[in-house]
Design a protein around this motif. Sequence first.
Motif, PDB file in Angstrom:
ATOM      1  N   UNK A 143      20.210 -13.725 -78.388  1.00  0.00           N
ATOM      2  CA  UNK A 143      21.141 -12.812 -77.742  1.00  0.00           C
ATOM      3  C   UNK A 143      22.559 -13.370 -77.830  1.00  0.00           C
ATOM      4  N   UNK A 144      23.496 -12.502 -78.173  1.00  0.00           N
ATOM      5  CA  UNK A 144      24.889 -12.929 -78.259  1.00  0.00           C
ATOM      6  C   UNK A 144      25.376 -13.448 -76.912  1.00  0.00           C
ATOM      7  N   UNK A 145      26.072 -14.572 -76.960  1.00  0.00           N
ATOM      8  CA  UNK A 145      26.653 -15.097 -75.717  1.00  0.00           C
ATOM      9  C   UNK A 145      27.775 -14.165 -75.227  1.00  0.00           C
ATOM     10  N   UNK A 146      28.511 -13.624 -76.163  1.00  0.00           N
ATOM     11  CA  UNK A 146      29.594 -12.701 -75.822  1.00  0.00           C
ATOM     12  C   UNK A 146      29.476 -11.482 -76.720  1.00  0.00           C
ATOM     13  N   UNK A 147      29.621 -10.297 -76.160  1.00  0.00           N
ATOM     14  CA  UNK A 147      29.440  -9.063 -76.919  1.00  0.00           C
ATOM     15  C   UNK A 147      30.645  -8.700 -77.779  1.00  0.00           C
ATOM     16  N   UNK A 148      31.712  -9.490 -77.675  1.00  0.00           N
ATOM     17  CA  UNK A 148      32.840  -9.324 -78.580  1.00  0.00           C
ATOM     18  C   UNK A 148      33.749  -8.162 -78.253  1.00  0.00           C
ATOM     19  N   UNK A 149      33.700  -7.708 -77.008  1.00  0.00           N
ATOM     20  CA  UNK A 149      34.560  -6.579 -76.622  1.00  0.00           C
ATOM     21  C   UNK A 149      35.591  -6.995 -75.576  1.00  0.00           C
ATOM     22  N   UNK A 150      35.848  -8.302 -75.513  1.00  0.00           N
ATOM     23  CA  UNK A 150      36.835  -8.803 -74.562  1.00  0.00           C
ATOM     24  C   UNK A 150      36.266  -9.115 -73.192  1.00  0.00           C
ATOM     25  N   UNK A 151      34.950  -9.022 -73.038  1.00  0.00           N
ATOM     26  CA  UNK A 151      34.331  -9.279 -71.751  1.00  0.00           C
ATOM     27  C   UNK A 151      33.935 -10.737 -71.574  1.00  0.00           C
ATOM     28  N   UNK A 152      33.216 -10.994 -70.469  1.00  0.00           N
ATOM     29  CA  UNK A 152      32.797 -12.351 -70.146  1.00  0.00           C
ATOM     30  C   UNK A 152      31.518 -12.728 -70.889  1.00  0.00           C
ATOM     31  N   UNK A 153      31.255 -14.034 -70.921  1.00  0.00           N
ATOM     32  CA  UNK A 153      30.012 -14.520 -71.519  1.00  0.00           C
ATOM     33  C   UNK A 153      28.816 -14.129 -70.671  1.00  0.00           C
ATOM     34  N   UNK A 154      27.648 -14.126 -71.307  1.00  0.00           N
ATOM     35  CA  UNK A 154      26.425 -13.731 -70.636  1.00  0.00           C
ATOM     36  C   UNK A 154      26.072 -14.712 -69.519  1.00  0.00           C
ATOM     37  N   UNK A 155      25.427 -14.191 -68.487  1.00  0.00           N
ATOM     38  CA  UNK A 155      24.873 -14.991 -67.397  1.00  0.00           C
ATOM     39  C   UNK A 155      23.369 -14.739 -67.350  1.00  0.00           C
TER      40      UNK A 155
END
Length: 274
Positions: A143-155
């Motif tokens: 799973x991507x750590x960050x979705x690449x849309x300017x949001x936060x990293x996954x928790x």
Amino acid sequence: MQTRLTAGDAELTIDPEHGCRIESLRIGGTEVLRQGERYGSFPMAPWCGRTGNGLFRNGATTHQLPVNAAPHAIHGTVRDLAWKTARTSETEAVFTCELGDPWPYKGRVTQVFELAADSLTLRFGVETYDDSFPAQAGWHPWFLRNLGRGGQDVRVDFTPAWQEERGDDHLPTGRRIDPSPSSRLRSSRGYPIPGTWDDCFGMPDGVDVTLTWPEELELKVASRAEWVVIYDEPVEAVCVEPQSGPPNGLNTLPRLVTPIDPLEVESTWSWRRL
């Protein structure tokens, strides 16, 4: 040839010729899996994680598996094989793969994908044609750590009953320990993951792990299986791996596949927009 399933705004791409790997899962146009030939999500069978020194016993017979993550054998054989397509529809696909050399027993693995607008159900079946053998099955999504849309990293949020103590050789030592303070912090408070886990956890009521990309997406990984490996060392991705047994389980917790008792495992990923 790739197989694509669609349901609502969810799209799943599978590559049966390269290990029946999920190449892509897009939700509302957003990719949630790391891309690349080693990534996406691949099946693990007939064992999961590391088998110590590539050795396992079936009764009085000891077998040597290829050492592909020295000094161990890792993640089974089927991720490296071409699978046959049994049937497909717009939302469902079924594939099969024959077990054989370098696995010392003949058998078959079946994998089923069922896509809905808000979930993906994965099913494994491992069967033998003749001799009984120990086996495991599971999934290794990146799973991507960050979705690449300017949001936060996954928790990541989960509450394991125990953690398998990991030895210097990356195999469980056989001791069940309390989840480490860092894992308690992450599971109870949803901290972003800094990248220290390559560990197996026990969840006797079934795997239940929630990944949250704040203000973007929540995705829950669930399974009746009791084991999950969390691997978060890479910068780009987090792996949440439901599986039928712990690493080195062919030796420490063998589950025998017999002609009348195949191994069956299921996992469901469900999601909602935030």
